[in-house]
Design an enzyme around this catalytic site. Structure first.
Site, PDB file in Angstrom:
ATOM      1  N   LYS A  13     -19.067  -5.137  39.285  1.00 52.12           N
ATOM      2  CA  LYS A  13     -19.073  -5.539  40.694  1.00 52.12           C
ATOM      3  C   LYS A  13     -17.766  -5.133  41.385  1.00 52.12           C
ATOM      4  O   LYS A  13     -17.789  -4.561  42.470  1.00 52.12           O
ATOM      5  CB  LYS A  13     -19.222  -7.066  40.823  1.00 52.12           C
ATOM      6  CG  LYS A  13     -20.496  -7.622  40.227  1.00 52.12           C
ATOM      7  CD  LYS A  13     -20.607  -9.119  40.420  1.00 52.12           C
ATOM      8  CE  LYS A  13     -19.530  -9.919  39.707  1.00 52.12           C
ATOM      9  NZ  LYS A  13     -19.578  -9.826  38.232  1.00 52.12           N
ATOM     10  N   ARG A  88     -21.817 -17.592  43.705  1.00 48.33           N
ATOM     11  CA  ARG A  88     -22.120 -17.636  42.275  1.00 48.33           C
ATOM     12  C   ARG A  88     -23.066 -18.776  41.938  1.00 48.33           C
ATOM     13  O   ARG A  88     -23.434 -18.942  40.774  1.00 48.33           O
ATOM     14  CB  ARG A  88     -20.827 -17.814  41.489  1.00 48.33           C
ATOM     15  CG  ARG A  88     -20.308 -16.521  40.847  1.00 48.33           C
ATOM     16  CD  ARG A  88     -19.081 -16.891  40.049  1.00 48.33           C
ATOM     17  NE  ARG A  88     -18.707 -15.951  39.046  1.00 48.33           N
ATOM     18  CZ  ARG A  88     -17.751 -15.035  39.197  1.00 48.33           C
ATOM     19  NH1 ARG A  88     -17.152 -14.876  40.340  1.00 48.33           N
ATOM     20  NH2 ARG A  88     -17.410 -14.263  38.176  1.00 48.33           N
ATOM     21  N   ARG A 127     -11.606  -4.025  29.152  1.00 44.62           N
ATOM     22  CA  ARG A 127     -11.075  -4.082  30.529  1.00 44.62           C
ATOM     23  C   ARG A 127      -9.584  -4.404  30.481  1.00 44.62           C
ATOM     24  O   ARG A 127      -9.142  -5.260  29.726  1.00 44.62           O
ATOM     25  CB  ARG A 127     -11.820  -5.150  31.330  1.00 44.62           C
ATOM     26  CG  ARG A 127     -11.192  -5.396  32.693  1.00 44.62           C
ATOM     27  CD  ARG A 127     -12.156  -5.984  33.703  1.00 44.62           C
ATOM     28  NE  ARG A 127     -12.532  -7.358  33.420  1.00 44.62           N
ATOM     29  CZ  ARG A 127     -13.349  -8.072  34.184  1.00 44.62           C
ATOM     30  NH1 ARG A 127     -13.897  -7.522  35.261  1.00 44.62           N
ATOM     31  NH2 ARG A 127     -13.656  -9.309  33.855  1.00 44.62           N
ATOM     32  N   ARG A 160      -7.183  -9.802  30.321  1.00 42.80           N
ATOM     33  CA  ARG A 160      -7.238 -11.143  30.916  1.00 42.80           C
ATOM     34  C   ARG A 160      -7.641 -12.159  29.854  1.00 42.80           C
ATOM     35  O   ARG A 160      -8.501 -11.880  29.025  1.00 42.80           O
ATOM     36  CB  ARG A 160      -8.291 -11.160  32.043  1.00 42.80           C
ATOM     37  CG  ARG A 160      -7.740 -10.809  33.387  1.00 42.80           C
ATOM     38  CD  ARG A 160      -8.821 -10.472  34.398  1.00 42.80           C
ATOM     39  NE  ARG A 160      -9.926 -11.435  34.462  1.00 42.80           N
ATOM     40  CZ  ARG A 160     -10.979 -11.282  35.266  1.00 42.80           C
ATOM     41  NH1 ARG A 160     -11.073 -10.231  36.058  1.00 42.80           N
ATOM     42  NH2 ARG A 160     -11.948 -12.174  35.276  1.00 42.80           N
ATOM     43  N   ARG A 171     -18.863 -17.378  29.602  1.00 38.91           N
ATOM     44  CA  ARG A 171     -19.073 -16.916  30.985  1.00 38.91           C
ATOM     45  C   ARG A 171     -20.481 -16.341  31.153  1.00 38.91           C
ATOM     46  O   ARG A 171     -21.095 -16.490  32.208  1.00 38.91           O
ATOM     47  CB  ARG A 171     -18.017 -15.865  31.356  1.00 38.91           C
ATOM     48  CG  ARG A 171     -16.628 -16.481  31.481  1.00 38.91           C
ATOM     49  CD  ARG A 171     -15.557 -15.432  31.638  1.00 38.91           C
ATOM     50  NE  ARG A 171     -15.625 -14.757  32.918  1.00 38.91           N
ATOM     51  CZ  ARG A 171     -15.007 -13.619  33.194  1.00 38.91           C
ATOM     52  NH1 ARG A 171     -14.285 -13.023  32.251  1.00 38.91           N
ATOM     53  NH2 ARG A 171     -15.098 -13.079  34.371  1.00 38.91           N
TER      54      ARG A 171
HETATM   55  P1  ADP Z   1     -16.970  -7.266  37.310  1.00 42.00           P
HETATM   56  O1  ADP Z   1     -16.196  -7.182  38.604  1.00 42.00           O
HETATM   57  O2  ADP Z   1     -18.450  -7.265  37.525  1.00 42.00           O
HETATM   58  O3  ADP Z   1     -16.527  -8.399  36.442  1.00 42.00           O
HETATM   59  P2  ADP Z   1     -15.541  -4.780  36.623  1.00 42.00           P
HETATM   60  O4  ADP Z   1     -15.798  -3.939  37.828  1.00 42.00           O
HETATM   61  O5  ADP Z   1     -14.172  -5.334  36.477  1.00 42.00           O
HETATM   62  O6  ADP Z   1     -16.668  -5.936  36.494  1.00 42.00           O
HETATM   63  O7  ADP Z   1     -15.935  -3.920  35.340  1.00 42.00           O
HETATM   64  C1  ADP Z   1     -15.772  -4.452  34.019  1.00 42.00           C
HETATM   65  C2  ADP Z   1     -15.171  -3.391  33.101  1.00 42.00           C
HETATM   66  O8  ADP Z   1     -16.150  -2.355  32.871  1.00 42.00           O
HETATM   67  C3  ADP Z   1     -13.934  -2.699  33.693  1.00 42.00           C
HETATM   68  O9  ADP Z   1     -13.033  -2.440  32.645  1.00 42.00           O
HETATM   69  C4  ADP Z   1     -14.495  -1.409  34.301  1.00 42.00           C
HETATM   70  O10 ADP Z   1     -13.521  -0.373  34.308  1.00 42.00           O
HETATM   71  C5  ADP Z   1     -15.670  -1.086  33.369  1.00 42.00           C
HETATM   72  N1  ADP Z   1     -16.818  -0.483  34.069  1.00 42.00           N
HETATM   73  C6  ADP Z   1     -17.272  -0.759  35.322  1.00 42.00           C
HETATM   74  N2  ADP Z   1     -18.375  -0.027  35.629  1.00 42.00           N
HETATM   75  C7  ADP Z   1     -18.643   0.714  34.509  1.00 42.00           C
HETATM   76  C8  ADP Z   1     -19.659   1.688  34.169  1.00 42.00           C
HETATM   77  N3  ADP Z   1     -20.634   2.035  35.041  1.00 42.00           N
HETATM   78  N4  ADP Z   1     -19.607   2.242  32.941  1.00 42.00           N
HETATM   79  C9  ADP Z   1     -18.613   1.891  32.054  1.00 42.00           C
HETATM   80  N5  ADP Z   1     -17.647   1.006  32.314  1.00 42.00           N
HETATM   81  C10 ADP Z   1     -17.638   0.412  33.523  1.00 42.00           C
HETATM   82  P1  AMP Z   2     -14.208 -12.845  38.455  1.00 41.86           P
HETATM   83  O1  AMP Z   2     -12.903 -12.165  38.631  1.00 41.86           O
HETATM   84  O2  AMP Z   2     -15.148 -12.667  39.622  1.00 41.86           O
HETATM   85  O3  AMP Z   2     -14.871 -12.526  37.126  1.00 41.86           O
HETATM   86  O4  AMP Z   2     -13.891 -14.421  38.434  1.00 41.86           O
HETATM   87  C1  AMP Z   2     -13.069 -14.987  37.437  1.00 41.86           C
HETATM   88  C2  AMP Z   2     -13.289 -16.506  37.391  1.00 41.86           C
HETATM   89  O5  AMP Z   2     -12.948 -17.108  38.660  1.00 41.86           O
HETATM   90  C3  AMP Z   2     -14.717 -16.954  37.128  1.00 41.86           C
HETATM   91  O6  AMP Z   2     -15.046 -16.964  35.748  1.00 41.86           O
HETATM   92  C4  AMP Z   2     -14.702 -18.369  37.740  1.00 41.86           C
HETATM   93  O7  AMP Z   2     -14.053 -19.299  36.889  1.00 41.86           O
HETATM   94  C5  AMP Z   2     -13.814 -18.182  38.950  1.00 41.86           C
HETATM   95  N1  AMP Z   2     -14.614 -17.823  40.153  1.00 41.86           N
HETATM   96  C6  AMP Z   2     -14.568 -16.648  40.854  1.00 41.86           C
HETATM   97  N2  AMP Z   2     -15.434 -16.674  41.887  1.00 41.86           N
HETATM   98  C7  AMP Z   2     -16.053 -17.887  41.834  1.00 41.86           C
HETATM   99  C8  AMP Z   2     -17.071 -18.524  42.607  1.00 41.86           C
HETATM  100  N3  AMP Z   2     -17.658 -17.902  43.662  1.00 41.86           N
HETATM  101  N4  AMP Z   2     -17.473 -19.773  42.255  1.00 41.86           N
HETATM  102  C9  AMP Z   2     -16.910 -20.412  41.217  1.00 41.86           C
HETATM  103  N5  AMP Z   2     -15.961 -19.869  40.432  1.00 41.86           N
HETATM  104  C10 AMP Z   2     -15.524 -18.622  40.726  1.00 41.86           C
END
Ligand code: ADP
Ligand code: AMP
Length: 214
Positions: A13, A88, A127, A160, A171
């Site tokens: 995302k 969420r 990541r 992280r 999660r």
């Molecule tokens: P989210 O915001 O949904 O938690 P991220 O955008 O941070 O996810 O992506 C999670 C991990 O996967 C990151 O390390 C990112 O670089 C990697 N990633 C994202 N999209 C892809 C893809 N299409 N193929 C492989 N790796 C990806």
């Molecule tokens: P993210 O970076 O989007 O993966 O969010 C990291 C963490 O922040 C999540 O696992 C939740 O604990 C908290 N968080 C982020 N966005 C929300 C939301 N909209 N509602 C509740 N918790 C959130």
């Protein structure tokens, strides 16, 4: 254009939201980034949020909703925005809908980035996030030019705490229970668009551009 990014943690995302924000010149609003910035700055909100985030749980709705509603009311959001990590839960979605309706607005698209659970743990353990600017990378799929150094600001990269496999499992459970119902919710609203999140990052983006238009 007002867009919501849906998908499991690690579905991509944030990666896609950044690309959307750059192409369509709209702000990228990540609630996870907002909480992490608050934790880094030692704010009261950060302290409260951290207790939930460390356990892989969602931060309570009442700590999230006003923050997002205030943010989308700011001047730079007048041409739209991309929400990443919000809503969420169904109550968050209902609160957003109500707040927008009171201004005569509604969301345009909910983009659901589909990635099966099997791929998620591997994604998350690879990541890496910049401690200074929050940019994210992947050891295999989106590596930095120099090992462990952020391309964007030169900061150092970390895994992280909530990306460690034990927390990722929690999660994912929370996602299936509390967030996945939003897929049906936005399908009923008529704005859901599914994209395959397992393909290459640029190919996912090309699918999204097909949905949003050039
Ligand atoms: P989210 O915001 O949904 O938690 P991220 O955008 O941070 O996810 O992506 C999670 C991990 O996967 C990151 O390390 C990112 O670089 C990697 N990633 C994202 N999209 C892809 C893809 N299409 N193929 C492989 N790796 C990806
Ligand atoms: P993210 O970076 O989007 O993966 O969010 C990291 C963490 O922040 C999540 O696992 C939740 O604990 C908290 N968080 C982020 N966005 C929300 C939301 N909209 N509602 C509740 N918790 C959130």
């Amino acid at each position: 254009m007002k867009i919501i990014m849906l998908g499991a943690p690690g579905a991509g995302k944030g990666t896609q939201a950044k690309k959307i924000a750059a192409k369509y010149e709209i702000p990228h609003i990540s609630t996870g980034d907002i909480f992490r910035a608050n934790i880094k700055n030692g704010t009261e909100l950060g302290k409260k949020a951290k207790t939930y985030m460390d356990q892989g749980l969602l931060v309570p709705d009442e700590l999230v909703v006003d923050l997002v509603v205030d943010r989308v009311n700011q001047e730079d959001c007048s041409n739209g925005y991309v929400l990443d990590g919000f809503p969420r839960t169904i109550p968050q979605a209902e609160s957003l809908k109500k707040a927008l309706a009171s201004m005569g607005q509604e969301m345009d698209y909910a983009i659901n980035v589909e990635v099966p659970d099997e791929n998620i743990i591997h994604r998350m353990s690879g990541r890496r996030a910049c401690v200074d600017c929050g940019s994210t990378y992947h050891l295999e799929y989106a590596p930095t030019k120099e090992e462990d150094i952020c391309d964007n600001c030169g900061g150092s990269l970390i895994l992280r705490d909530d990306d460690k496999p034990e927390t990722v499992k929690k999660r994912l459970d929370v996602y299936h229970e509390q967030t996945q119902p939003l897929i049906d919710y936005y399908a009923n609203e008529g704005i859901l668009r599914d994209v395959d999140g397992t393909i290459d990052i640029n190919d996912v983006f090309a699918e999204i551009v097909k949905v949003l238009g050039e």
